[in-house]
Design an enzyme around this catalytic site. Structure first.
Site, short mmCIF file in Angstrom:
data_model
loop_
_atom_site.label_atom_id
_atom_site.label_comp_id
_atom_site.label_asym_id
_atom_site.label_seq_id
_atom_site.Cartn_x
_atom_site.Cartn_y
_atom_site.Cartn_z
N TYR A 97 23.82 5.58 14.41
CA TYR A 97 22.50 5.47 13.78
C TYR A 97 22.29 6.66 12.83
CZ TYR A 97 17.50 6.22 13.21
OH TYR A 97 16.26 6.48 12.67
N LYS A 132 21.81 6.91 8.61
CA LYS A 132 20.73 7.60 7.88
C LYS A 132 21.31 8.60 6.88
CE LYS A 132 17.18 5.62 9.38
NZ LYS A 132 16.22 4.93 8.56
N SER A 188 15.54 10.74 8.97
CA SER A 188 15.25 11.19 10.34
C SER A 188 15.81 12.58 10.57
CB SER A 188 15.91 10.21 11.31
OG SER A 188 15.90 10.73 12.62
#
Ligand code: NAD
Ligand code: WQD
Length: 346
Positions: free
Chosen positions: A148, A152, A124
């Site tokens: 989050y 990643k 991302s």
């Protein structure tokens, strides 16, 4: 190729399954349905003309992940399965680390044991945090700002280390910018549970009458019109990039990390206007406080994707809004409710 698609029942994964099948690949889905509905599979079956093969598996269950590989020989894995809500990750960081990082380790272990050495990973643009400037190239500093994003970045790094140590293992980390839109048939799309966190589903739900008014998070950003600027990318363009990435991994003896965006910034108000044009509906909005953690302007430098994968985004913001609106209008309450046809009849 026979491809294991983790998270294939989710928003992006279901579109990727449709595109991969269209390119002649056989896909096998593994999903826990923690953030998706098995009803997606019926819709996908309608698009593919054949019921998709799907195993209900939680990647946190190491034994279950290993068994996926015991019965079937896969040529590659496309790994979408993850939890993705930034706010929830701040409230439950360990749940995010467990699901996303531990799940990925189990997958990598099972791939290694089974001798499967090709991986496409869903990363991302969140790994760039608040970039110094836009467009953002792949070599921009990585500064995660929430658990989050941390998950990643850690997963990217684990995968890169494996690629360095194991000559038989190759991978592509795909850094998505802001995926939006839906399959042009209107039968699969994004179906967030509860109040949407992201802009496009919120606008769609206002347009269809499920919500009254869009709160625009900040009208005083240093951007073209004071509202936040992002690089929205059509989910069908994004899905196609996965097929191109798989072909790159077969063709080339190297790994890569690649941005997937259009290279064009679009403000919140520009997206609202485009959606009004596509839907013929007015989207009431009000300017609200800035959202914590937001940044002014992020859009991709997409040059590397074209150079390495031969991929570039083809669908513009009008197509994104048109297809998001068709999905929303045909499925006003998402999966699990009767579809209505494009003219509004059940
Ligand atoms: P999604 O939630 O719709 O799909 C993810 C799927 O993975 C869901 O079907 C969910 O049930 C499944 N899943 C989650 N944890 C699992 C586990 N432990 N075992 C098995 N299945 C599990 O999300 P999406 O928008 O389709 O995102 C797909 C991927 O792309 C994710 O990795 C996400 O982080 C990444 N990504 C998404 C966006 C975005 O804005 N949608 C942007 C950048 C990156
Ligand atoms: C876009 C713009 C908001 C909602 C997030 C994650 C990121 C990635 C994609 C997975 C911003 C504004 C939004 C609303 C608004 N996910 N907005 N009102 O924040 O760029 O990225 O999703 O990897 O990690 O952080 O996307 O759609 O939430 O916001 O004004 O109700 O819309 O302020 O400018 P974002 P978004």
């Amino acid at each position: 190729m026979r491809i294991l698609v983790t998270g294939g029942a989710g928003y992006i994964g279901s579109h990727a399954c449709a595109v991969l099948a269209g390119r002649g690949h056989e896909t096998v889905i593994a999903d826990s349905f923690v953030n998706s509905s098995p009803l997606v599979l019926d819709r996908l079956g309608g698009i593919l003309g054949v019921a998709p093969i799907c195993h209900r598996v939680d990647l946190r269950d190491r034994g279950a992940v290993a068994s996926l590989f015991a019965g079937t020989r896969f040529d590659a894995v496309v790994h979408f399965a993850a939890l993705k809500a930034v706010g929830e990750s701040c409230a439950r960081p360990l749940a995010y680390f467990d699901n996303n990082i531990c799940g990925t380790i189990h997958l990598l272990q099972a791939m290694r044991e089974a001798g499967v050495g090709r991986l496409v990973f869903s990363s991302s643009a969140t790994v760039y945090g608040d970039p110094d400037s836009a467009p953002v190239r792949e070599d921009a500093p990585l500064r995660v700002t929430n658990p989050y994003g941390r998950s990643k970045l850690v997963m990217e790094q684990l995968i890169e280390d494996l690629c360095e140590r194991d000559p038989d293992f190759r991978a592509i980390n795909l850094r998505y910018f802001n995926p939006v839109g839906a399959h042009p048939c209107g039968r699969i799309g994004e179906d967030p549970g509860g109040e949407p966190n992201n802009l496009m589903p919120y606008i769609s739900q206002v347009a269809v009458g499920r919500r009254d008014c869009l709160a625009v998070y900040g009208g005083d950003w240093p951007t073209v019109d004071g509202t936040g600027v992002r690089d929205y990318i059509h989910v069908m363009d994004l899905a196609r990039a996965h097929a191109d990435a798989l072909e790159f991994l077969l063709r080339e003896e190297r790994s890569a990390t690649v941005n997937l965006g259009t290279g064009r910034g679009v403000s919140v108000l520009q997206l609202v206007k485009a959606f009004e044009r596509a839907s013929g509906r007015r989207i009431p909005y009000r300017i609200a406080e800035r959202r914590a953690g937001d940044v002014a302007e992020v859009y991709a430098d997409p040059v590397l994707a074209e150079a390495l994968l031969g991929w570039r985004a083809e669908l513009d913001v009008d197509a994104m809004c048109r297809d998001a609106w068709r999905w929303q209008r045909m499925n006003p309450h998402g999966y699990g409710f009767p579809e209505v046809d494009a003219d509004g009849a059940e």
